[in-house]
Every structure is written in C-alpha cells, then in structure tokens.
Design a protein around this motif. Sequence first.
Motif, PDB file in Angstrom:
ATOM      1  N   ASP A 197      -7.013  -2.081  -4.594  1.00 47.01           N
ATOM      2  CA  ASP A 197      -5.768  -1.911  -3.846  1.00 47.01           C
ATOM      3  C   ASP A 197      -5.602  -3.039  -2.830  1.00 47.01           C
TER       4      ASP A 197
ATOM      5  N   HIS B 144       0.835  -1.210   0.000  1.00 46.89           N
ATOM      6  CA  HIS B 144       0.000   0.000   0.000  1.00 46.89           C
ATOM      7  C   HIS B 144       0.870   1.261   0.000  1.00 46.89           C
TER       8      HIS B 144
ATOM      9  N   TYR C 115       4.798  -0.363 -11.474  1.00 47.31           N
ATOM     10  CA  TYR C 115       3.709   0.474 -10.983  1.00 47.31           C
ATOM     11  C   TYR C 115       2.728   0.784 -12.105  1.00 47.31           C
TER      12      TYR C 115
ATOM     13  N   TYR D  43      -3.885   4.186 -10.008  1.00 44.50           N
ATOM     14  CA  TYR D  43      -3.973   3.997  -8.566  1.00 44.50           C
ATOM     15  C   TYR D  43      -5.309   4.530  -8.035  1.00 44.50           C
TER      16      TYR D  43
ATOM     17  N   SER E 117       2.761   1.714  -3.327  1.00 45.12           N
ATOM     18  CA  SER E 117       1.816   2.106  -4.376  1.00 45.12           C
ATOM     19  C   SER E 117       1.453   3.585  -4.240  1.00 45.12           C
TER      20      SER E 117
ATOM     21  N   GLU F  71      -0.628   2.764 -13.240  1.00 46.27           N
ATOM     22  CA  GLU F  71      -1.597   3.821 -13.001  1.00 46.27           C
ATOM     23  C   GLU F  71      -3.003   3.278 -13.267  1.00 46.27           C
TER      24      GLU F  71
ATOM     25  N   GLN G 224       2.194   6.361  -6.817  1.00 50.10           N
ATOM     26  CA  GLN G 224       0.894   6.625  -7.447  1.00 50.10           C
ATOM     27  C   GLN G 224       0.591   5.635  -8.574  1.00 50.10           C
ATOM     28  N   GLY G 225       0.877   4.370  -8.266  1.00 50.12           N
ATOM     29  CA  GLY G 225       0.582   3.289  -9.188  1.00 50.12           C
ATOM     30  C   GLY G 225       0.503   1.990  -8.411  1.00 50.12           C
ATOM     31  N   PHE G 226      -0.375   1.091  -8.809  1.00 51.20           N
ATOM     32  CA  PHE G 226      -0.476  -0.206  -8.141  1.00 51.20           C
ATOM     33  C   PHE G 226       0.841  -0.961  -8.281  1.00 51.20           C
TER      34      PHE G 226
END
Length: 232
Positions: free
Chosen positions: A144, A80, A95, A99, A83, A97, A87-89
Amino acid sequence: MRQTLHRILCSVAAALFLGVPATQATVQMQSDDVVIDSPALHALYEKYPAYHEVFDTYALKQGFKRPYERIGTVLHELIHIDSMVHQGFFIEGVYYEPYLDAGAWPTLTNKDIDALLPNEEKDHRIFWQYVRNTPSNTLANALDELNAYSHVTAWMCRHDETGAVKQLANIKGFLWLVQTFLDMTHEHTPAESRALALNPVSSSALHLIVTRAKQVLAQCALVSYLNVTESE
C-alpha cells in the motif's frame, strides 16, 4: 530543438512507464504554480476536497515546505483513503483487489520481520522509520505504501526533481521491505508463500505494484539524465 526533444522524450517516457497519455492538458491547481498533469491524480485530488487542508497541515508538520512536496503528501494520503473506500489498490484510477484483506496475504508482521532479520540487515531507513513504528503491519501494508509513493514520485519527478529525492528513497526502501517479506515468508511460513503464489488476485496485485515501482525508478532516472544533458 533540444528543448523540444527533451519535452517529447519526457512525455513519452511517462506514457511508456506509467500509462499516462503522452499528450494531455496541464491543470493549474495552486497559486504557487503546482500542477497535477496526471488525469488519475487530478481526479483523485478533486474527489476529496475536504481532506486537502488537513493533509497539507500534516505535510508542513512533517517538514515538507516545497509546494510539490506538500501537494504530493496530500495525494499520497488520498491514495490510501481512496483505496480503502474501494477496497482495492488505487492504480491510475483503477482499483485492484484484494487490498488489505488479511485472508489474502501472508501473516508475517513488521514485528516478525524485526525479530527474524539479522541486525546487520537493519541499516535501512525504512526499517527504523516504518518497520519499528508499525509492528502490526504486513506485506499488504508495505505494498500500500509502495503504491502510493510510486504514484506521487512519478508525478514529482516530472516537476520537482529535488523534492522527489526523498520519494525515490522511500520507493527503494519499500521495495527492499516487500522483498524481505517475501523472502521471510518463503523461509519461515512456506505454506503461506505457496498460497500467495497460487492466489491469482493477490499475486497479480503484488506483481503490478512492484513492477510499477521499478518502472518509476527507471523513468525518474531518465528524466534526470535528460535534464542534465539539457543543461550542458
């Protein structure tokens, strides 16, 4: 021979389902024989040493006593954090986007799901433990959580099947919640449903996270089957 086959199949299953190299070094992480053999998770763990103790304490307060459960909780929370930072999973160290960007996702919240969902469909543990306790969360937050559980569960299934049982239940629960969000969005805010389908970034992240979660369920079932046959 069967032990060798068992190890090979487990390793290949991890590679096929999770994108983890079939041959890799196992890194000793803890004095009580907890190992993080996923390169992405190992790098993540090493990246945030300042958070190890606080999240381990949190795991203990949540009732997690098994070593893999405790480290798994740390890893879950670090996913978490990482991420959010990028600003991305976080998906295997890459990562994706957008997010949690509010403009990229439908606006229905857990509170809306609670109001719209028939009572007979509220018998999921995730509903009572998550939906009711986080009324402002959206589909993005559910993704998430699903993403974090998928990473940790895939790792735990290879090392601690007993501890992974709760994680597997959470994956199934969040898959249900994600599908519920999609169904409710399609029914009650169809314009947002169409916008999501036409947004290549959001829809791709959604598809990837859900697909990986289902693959983890399959991989864990395979590992469990191989362990049963190995003991026969």
